[in-house]
Each structure stands twice: as structure tokens, then as C-alpha cells.
Scaffold this active site. Structure first.
Site, short mmCIF file in Angstrom:
data_model
loop_
_atom_site.label_atom_id
_atom_site.label_comp_id
_atom_site.label_asym_id
_atom_site.label_seq_id
_atom_site.Cartn_x
_atom_site.Cartn_y
_atom_site.Cartn_z
N HIS A 44 -7.15 5.86 4.86
CA HIS A 44 -6.74 7.27 4.75
C HIS A 44 -7.73 8.17 5.49
O HIS A 44 -7.33 9.13 6.13
CB HIS A 44 -6.69 7.71 3.28
CG HIS A 44 -5.50 7.20 2.54
ND1 HIS A 44 -4.24 7.70 2.73
CD2 HIS A 44 -5.37 6.23 1.61
CE1 HIS A 44 -3.38 7.06 1.94
NE2 HIS A 44 -4.05 6.16 1.26
N HIS A 65 0.04 5.76 4.91
CA HIS A 65 0.29 4.32 4.98
C HIS A 65 1.23 4.00 6.13
O HIS A 65 1.83 4.89 6.72
CB HIS A 65 0.94 3.85 3.67
CG HIS A 65 0.07 4.05 2.47
ND1 HIS A 65 0.51 3.84 1.19
CD2 HIS A 65 -1.22 4.44 2.37
CE1 HIS A 65 -0.47 4.09 0.33
NE2 HIS A 65 -1.53 4.45 1.03
N ASP A 103 -6.24 -3.34 -1.19
CA ASP A 103 -5.38 -2.15 -1.05
C ASP A 103 -5.50 -1.57 0.35
O ASP A 103 -6.59 -1.21 0.80
CB ASP A 103 -5.76 -1.10 -2.10
CG ASP A 103 -4.63 -0.11 -2.31
OD1 ASP A 103 -4.13 0.46 -1.33
OD2 ASP A 103 -4.25 0.12 -3.48
N ASP A 142 -8.21 0.90 1.39
CA ASP A 142 -7.17 1.93 1.54
C ASP A 142 -7.78 3.31 1.82
O ASP A 142 -7.30 4.03 2.70
CB ASP A 142 -6.36 1.97 0.25
CG ASP A 142 -5.35 3.09 0.22
OD1 ASP A 142 -4.43 3.09 1.05
OD2 ASP A 142 -5.48 3.98 -0.65
N ASP A 166 -6.18 4.50 -11.40
CA ASP A 166 -5.44 4.63 -10.14
C ASP A 166 -4.26 3.65 -10.13
O ASP A 166 -4.16 2.75 -10.97
CB ASP A 166 -6.39 4.37 -8.96
CG ASP A 166 -5.82 4.88 -7.64
OD1 ASP A 166 -4.98 5.81 -7.65
OD2 ASP A 166 -6.19 4.34 -6.58
N GLU A 187 -9.28 -5.81 -7.44
CA GLU A 187 -8.83 -5.03 -6.28
C GLU A 187 -9.99 -4.53 -5.42
O GLU A 187 -10.93 -3.92 -5.93
CB GLU A 187 -8.02 -3.81 -6.76
CG GLU A 187 -7.42 -3.03 -5.59
CD GLU A 187 -6.83 -1.68 -5.99
OE1 GLU A 187 -5.82 -1.28 -5.39
OE2 GLU A 187 -7.38 -1.01 -6.90
N SER A 210 0.91 2.95 -3.19
CA SER A 210 0.30 1.87 -3.97
C SER A 210 1.00 1.66 -5.30
O SER A 210 0.97 0.55 -5.85
CB SER A 210 -1.17 2.17 -4.24
OG SER A 210 -1.88 2.23 -3.05
N HIS A 245 0.12 -2.71 1.13
CA HIS A 245 0.62 -2.07 2.36
C HIS A 245 -0.57 -1.93 3.29
O HIS A 245 -1.71 -2.19 2.90
CB HIS A 245 1.17 -0.67 2.06
CG HIS A 245 0.18 0.17 1.33
ND1 HIS A 245 -0.90 0.76 1.95
CD2 HIS A 245 0.02 0.41 0.00
CE1 HIS A 245 -1.65 1.35 1.04
NE2 HIS A 245 -1.13 1.15 -0.16
ZN ZN Z 1 -2.31 1.03 -1.79
ZN ZN Z 2 -3.33 4.61 0.06
#
Ligand code: ZN
Ligand code: ZN
Ligand code: NAG
Ligand code: NAG
Ligand code: NAG
Ligand code: NAG
Ligand code: NAG
Ligand code: NAG
Length: 600
Positions: A356, A506, A105, A352, A204, A347, A153, A396
Site C-alpha cells: 500500500h 490491491h 498478506d 500488504d 484486522d 500472518e 483482505s 491477494h
Molecule cells: Zn490482504
Molecule cells: Zn491491503
């Protein structure tokens, strides 16, 4: 090098090359002639040759007819090995098989460059030492959603699970708020065992999209209920490992974050799930040899800590690699005697989060942990008697990460400094939590000078930074309310390492696709739409997600009287399709822009 080349066929040029070659080879086989064009021209006048020519015409027509009937064969130029994982006539794989789908992710191409160089630096490896992932690169994925060029996501995982584009925040629902059948649901209905393994909350967006349907990703209480079997199709997941325990506990109980007193551990138990919630429980699975499905493993209240922090808490939390090995063993054992194999989604959820947080030190450790999990899945496939394919991609990129950064007005240096990241022992998230504890505990009534030395010591121990400016220390002790303390820490390390970020959200760059081999994953070689990845997952297991969509959408059957079970539809003004336009946001953020729901 040889291995890389065999895994990464230059698609376009060799597609052309091999189709010419194949036609010539077919011609030669059918006519007994050599394939040289000169020879064909010279041979023209004789009757024998005219007979051969007629046969060649017929044969050519036959070849064309066959090519039309079996279009996928011509798209598989490199696969000359025969085995039961080979996609057979009609483009359908046959035989018992397993699908391991991994999602990194928020991992963009730059994350790989950063991590590769970081490891070369820390382990003193040569410039050509690469990650396991690097050796398995097969293509790229384009990631836009139905509502934005920059996906979240939820829309990203809906493309994987349903093979359909939807809006940012959609959990396997379409832009018209109807549910779409997922590959995991189709697999479960077809008799496959199914699993989800993550390092974030199991509720999530990414895991949710495989086993639940919700109009908004924030409906995590509802998602949790569907995952343990309060789902229109009943229980569809056999193995759940990850974090997010708080969404499964009734709010009458300590550690719950539910809005109601629904006890999902009770529901899980009624639906046959065994339950574990700590390291001891995980260890009792004996690497999967002692696991009985269905099984729910919730190892953290929310997210499992970043790998950079988890390393020193290994007695509390299992790593992604350990969970991967255990899950694959458990799935393999559970399907030992059945006709169908398994589908599992694993995952690396928090790459990710490091994006962030703009935290380069946390990020490289997340990517290394993911690389190890990928290697473990490869090893599993190599050993297991049931054939299968491993495909890994990202939904992404996150952070707009750049492996260079201009710090001053004058022309920048050409470098970035992995050694700075190597000195960090913790994430910004971890250090911000320690600072908060300090300021509300022992540091509450401390003198400014004492607080400052506490911060300087924490920067030294946690990030290896011993040259903090007074302004930086002050920014940590008296934070700007608009800037998270975590981000002050991560900005300090990013600047020193000369690593750049363009956003805390993102970005729209294409992401990489990796696979165990191009043989099983040939449809994903080259540049793909993210929905092609979803189509591939279903095709490889010969599943029809549209059939599941019909089941879910069948309101007349009596199972579902409406779509209320997916939560509030958010009103007609909720934007699900079409791109936004220019509002002059470079000057000032538009007041009505809430960043609606796209938290990650
Ligand atoms: Zn994501
Ligand atoms: Zn994210
Ligand atoms: C795959 O093919 C091999 C050799 O042809 C065969 O022995 C094996 O049983 C097949 N496996 C499956 C699952 O069909
Ligand atoms: C195997 O799992 C069972 C629960 O399913 C547990 O009671 C038992 O202690 C485990 N065995 C070992 C050796 O950990
Ligand atoms: C983490 O703990 C597990 C279980 O106790 C152990 O098998 C593993 O070797 C540990 N990993 C590290 C890096 O210490
Ligand atoms: C795969 O096989 C090798 C060699 O037998 C063994 O060392 C390894 O532990 C096996 N790995 C898995 C995941 O089964
Ligand atoms: C950071 O971690 C490493 C390895 O765990 C350790 O050797 C080192 O002392 C730590 N540094 C600080 C400043 O705590
Ligand atoms: C999908 O549904 C159709 C009609 O019910 C059925 O014929 C077909 O076999 C189903 N396909 C799969 C893959 O289940």
C-alpha cells in the site's frame, strides 16, 4: 534441484501419465501378463487367454467401482508412502495432526522475485540462491471476491476461514449478511487448540475472519470483544499474539482507541486468558516452554513496526519468527496429552502495508522476515512428533508491484537496482513520522534552509539517498495535501531502484501457494480458487464448517435472537455481490466512489 522437483510434480502431465501407468500395472497384477499392448493382442485366441480376459474385464469393473468409491485416491498419484498423515480411504486424513496456515498478506509473485534478488545482492550470493519459500512452491490461488475482481483482505480471509466467497469488507459473513462458520471455530469445537499470530492489529481483517463475524471490517471494537470470548460460541481462540492493544482497552484508559469503555482485558481475564503486553512478557514465555493457554499477547498499540524499523527496536518488539517459534512450541505443549492437535494461523501482515505504501525497501524486509517464519514452522514440523502440514498463501497482491520501471519517455533500461534498496535503513512510514515530529517540535520555527538540511540528512541516513532534488525536498516540507508524506519518501526510493507500482491498493493477479510438502497438501497442487484453500484447511482436520454455520445461524436456539451482534448491515445499497461496470473513471473519479471500507 532434486528437492524442488520432488516437491513440484508437474501435475497435469503426470496425472495423465500415472493414471495410464496405474491401469497397466493393475492389469498386469491381476492377469499376470506383461503390460505391453503388443503382447495383449498376440495372446488373444487361446482359451486360457479368454479366461484371463474375462477376469480382466471383471477386474477392470472392480477397479472402476473402487475408483468411484474412493475418488481421491486417483487424484493422489505421487503419494506412495504410507503414514498416518497420508489422506486415507475416502480422502480423509486420520490420526492426531496439526495444521499451520500462514498468510503472506498482499504478497504477489513479484514480491518473491524482488526479495530473492535483493538478498542475492546484499549477501553476495549466487544467482541460484533462492528463498525457503521458493523451494516449497506448489501452486497458485485465484483471489476475486463476490463483489469485485480485486479482493480486500476481509473477503480474502473469509474464503480461507469459511471456504466461501463474500464481499469486500466481510468478516466471515456471507453476501446476505448471515454468519459463516470458520475453520478455527470448528477446530475449537472439535477439541483442537487454536491460535492467531500476526504483525498487525489482531482485530484486522485476516485474523478477525478466523475468530469473529462482522458486517464491516472496520468494526474492530466488536471484533476484539469476540476474540476474547464475547462470541456466540464462547471463547474459540487459545492463543493470540500480535498488535492492536488499543482496541482491547476501555476508552477511559490511556492508549485506548475504543469507542466505548468496555474493558476487554477484564473480559479476557474472566475467560481465563493470561495477558502479556511487552518484550519482557514475551521473553518470560521462554520460547513457549513457559506459556499457559489461553494467552493474549498484545505487543503494540496498533501495528508492530515494519521489520526494517523493528530491527533497531528488538528490545521492544518480538519478530514474526520469534512469535512463530514461541506460538508453535506453546501449542505443541498444550496439546501434548490430548487426542487432537492444533490449528494456527500465522500472518506476515505488513507485506500488504509495504505494498500500500509502495515501499520496496520495507517490502523486501517483510518478505525476508516471513521467509524466516516459514522456515521456523517447517523446522517445527520436522522435529515435532505429531504430524502436520504447513500451507502458506496470500489473500491477494498489493501495489501492482513491478520488478522494472520506465522512468523517462525514451526506451527504458533493462534492470532494477537492489543496491538502492540495500542502502535504506528505514521505511517511508518511519521517516514520515520522524519528519512530522521534527516539524511540530524542533523544526517548528526553524529557517527554511535549516529544514532543508534536516530533510537532506534524514534522506541520507534513512534511505541512503544523497542526490535529492530541490523539488523532492520541497515536496517533503510542503506536501501536496492529496499525497501522504510517506509516499513521497517511498516514491524517491522506488524511482531510484527502478521498481514500479501501479496502485496504492490491491491487484487481481493470482498468488502463490507454498506447502511443507505436496504429500499433506496435495489438493492444492496447481491452480486453485481461494475458497479451495479454505476447503482444504477444514478437510485436512476433518472439520465441518457447515455445522458451525448452522450453530451461528440458529436464531431459534435462544443464543442469538438476531444478527445484531455482527454490527450494522450497512443498508440495502451496500454492494455485496456482482461486479461494477465502467463509469468513465479514467477521466475523473466518480463523486460517489468512496472506496467503501476496503482500506486494506
Ligand atoms: Zn490482504
Ligand atoms: Zn491491503
Ligand atoms: C502414526 O503411525 C505410527 C506408525 O504406524 C504410530 O507409531 C503412531 O502412534 C501413529 N501416530 C498417531 C498420532 O496416530
Ligand atoms: C513463567 O510464566 C509465569 C507466568 O505464567 C511467570 O510468572 C514466570 O516468571 C515465568 N518464568 C520465567 C522463568 O520467566
Ligand atoms: C532480539 O531480542 C531477543 C530477546 O532479547 C534475542 O533473543 C534476539 O537474539 C534478538 N535478535 C537480534 C537480531 O538481536
Ligand atoms: C529441531 O531439532 C534440531 C536438532 O535436534 C534442533 O537443533 C532444533 O533446535 C530443533 N528445532 C525446533 C524448532 O525444535
Ligand atoms: C544503516 O544501518 C546499517 C546497519 O544497521 C549501519 O551500518 C549503517 O551505518 C546505517 N546507515 C546509516 C546511514 O545510518
Ligand atoms: C455435523 O453435524 C452432523 C449432524 O448434527 C453430525 O452428524 C456430524 O457428525 C457433524 N460433523 C462434524 C464433522 O462435526
Amino acid at each position: 534441484m532434486a528437492r524442488e522437483e520432488s516437491l513440484v510434480p508437474p501435475r497435469l502431465s503426470s496425472d495423465d501419465g500415472s493414471s495410464v501407468r496405474n491401469e497397466e500395472e493393475d492389469y498386469a497384477l491381476l492377469t499376470g501378463e506383461r503390460t505391453d499392448h503388443e503382447d495383449k493382442r498376440r495372446a488373444w485366441p487361446s482359451w486360457r487367454e479368454i479366461g484371463a480376459f474375462s477376469w480382466a474385464v471383471i477386474a477392470t469393473i472392480l477397479v472402476i467401482v473402487l475408483a468411484v468409491m474412493y475418488p481421491h485416491n486417483s487424484a493422489e498419484p505421487h503419494n506412495h508412502h504410507s503414514s498416518n498423515t497420508t489422506w486415507g480411504p475416502g480422502g480423509k486424513p486420520t490420526g492426531k495432526r496439526n495444521m499451520i496456515f500462514m498468510v503472506s498478506d498482499g504478497m504477489g509473485p513479484t514480491s518473491l522475485s524482488l526479495t530473492r534478488s535483493f538478498r542475492q545482492y546484499t549477501d553476495d550470493l549466487p544467482f541460484d540462491d533462492i528463498l525457503v519459500l521458493d523451494k516449497h512452491y506448489i501452486g497458485t490461488s485465484r483471489t476475486r471476491s463476490s463483489s469485485s475482481l480485486v479482493t480486500d483482505s476481509a473477503a480474502g480471509a473469509t474464503a480461507f476461514s469459511c471456504g466461501r466467497k463474500s464481499y469486500n469488507s466481510a468478516i466471515s459473513v456471507l453476501p446476505d449478511h448471515s454468519p459463516c462458520g470458520t475453520v478455527l471455530e470448528a477446530a475449537s469445537l472439535a477439541g483442537y487448540k487454536t491460535g492467531l499470530v500476526v504483525t498487525t492489529r489482531l482485530t484486522d481483517a485476516t485474523p478477525a475472519c478466523f475468530a469473529a463475524h462482522a458486517n464491516l471490517r472496520n468494526y474492530e471494537d466488536l471484533i476484539a470483544a469476540q476474540e476474547v470470548g464475547e462470541h456466540p460460541l464462547g471463547r474459540v481462540v487459545d492463543l493470540l499474539l500480535g498488535g492492536g492493544r488499543c482496541h482491547f482497552l476501555p476508552n477511559s484508559q490511556d492508549g485506548s482507541c475504543r469507542g466505548d469503555d468496555h474493558d476487554l482485558l477484564k473480559v479476557a481475564s474472566q475467560n481465563g486468558f493470561g495477558y502479556i503486553d511487552d518484550r519482557a512478557g514475551f521473553d518470560s514465555l521462554k520460547g513457549g516452554d513457559n506459556a499457559t493457554l489461553p494467552l493474549l499477547g498484545l505487543f503494540a498499540s496498533g501495528d508492530i513496526p515494519y521489520e526494517i524499523d523493528r530491527r533497531s527496536q528488538n528490545d521492544t518488539y518480538p519478530s514474526l519468527e520469534e512469535m512463530t517459534r514461541t506460538a508453535l512450541k506453546a501449542m505443541s505443549k498444550a496439546t501434548e496429552d490430548s487426542e487432537q492437535g492444533f490449528f494456527i494461523m500465522i500472518e506476515g501482515s505488513r507485506i500488504d502495508h509495504a505494498g500500500h505504501g509502495n515501499d520496496p525497501a520495507a517490502q523486501v524486509h517483510e518478505v525476508l522476515a516471513y521467509d524466516k517464519a516459514f522456515a521456523a514452522a517447517l523446522e517445527f514440523l520436522e522435529n515435532d512428533s505429531t504430524p502436520g502440514v504447513l500451507v502458506s498463501t496470500s489473500d491477494h497482491e498489493t501495489g501492482g508491484l513491478a520488478a522494472a520501471r520506465q522512468l523517462h519517455k525514451s526506451y527504458p533500461e533493462y534492470l532494477w537496482l537492489p543496491g538502492v534498496l540495500d542502502k535504506a535503513n528505514h521505511s517511508g512510514e518511519y521517516l514520515a513520522a520522524r519528519l512530522k515530529e521534527y516539524l511540530s517540535g524542533p523544526g517548528k520555527d526553524a529557517k527554511d534552509s535549516a529544514k532543508q538540511s534536516w530533510v537532506r540528512k534524514t534522506l541520507k541516513d534513512g534511505l541512503g539517498i544523497d542526490d535529492a532534488t530541490d523539488d523532492e525536498v520541497d515536496a517533503l516540507l510542503h506536501p501536496d495535501p492529496q499525497i501522504a508524506t510517506e509516499h513521497v519518501f517511498t516514491d524517491m526510493i522506488s524511482r531510484r531502484a527502478q521498481v514500479g507500482w501501479t496502485t496504492h491498493g490491491h491487484s487481481a493477479v493470482d498468488v502463490n501457494i507454498y506447502a511443507s510438502s505436496t504429500k499433506g497438501a496435495w489438493p492444492l497442487v496447481g491452480n486453485n480458487e481461494n475458497t479451495d484453500v479454505g476447503d482444504f484447511l477444514a478437510d485436512y482436520l476433518d472439520l465441518d464448517v457447515d455445522n458451525v454455520t448452522k450453530l451461528l445461524q440458529d436464531t431459534k436456539s435462544g443464543i442469538l435472537q438476531s444478527y445484531d451482534w455482527m454490527g450494522d448491515r450497512l443498508g440495502l445499497n451496500f454492494h455485496t455481490e456482482g461486479l461494477d461496470t465502467y463509469h468513465g473513471d479514467f477521466r475523473k473519479r466518480s463523486p460517489d466512489d468512496c472506496g467503501c471500507g476496503a482500506a486494506h
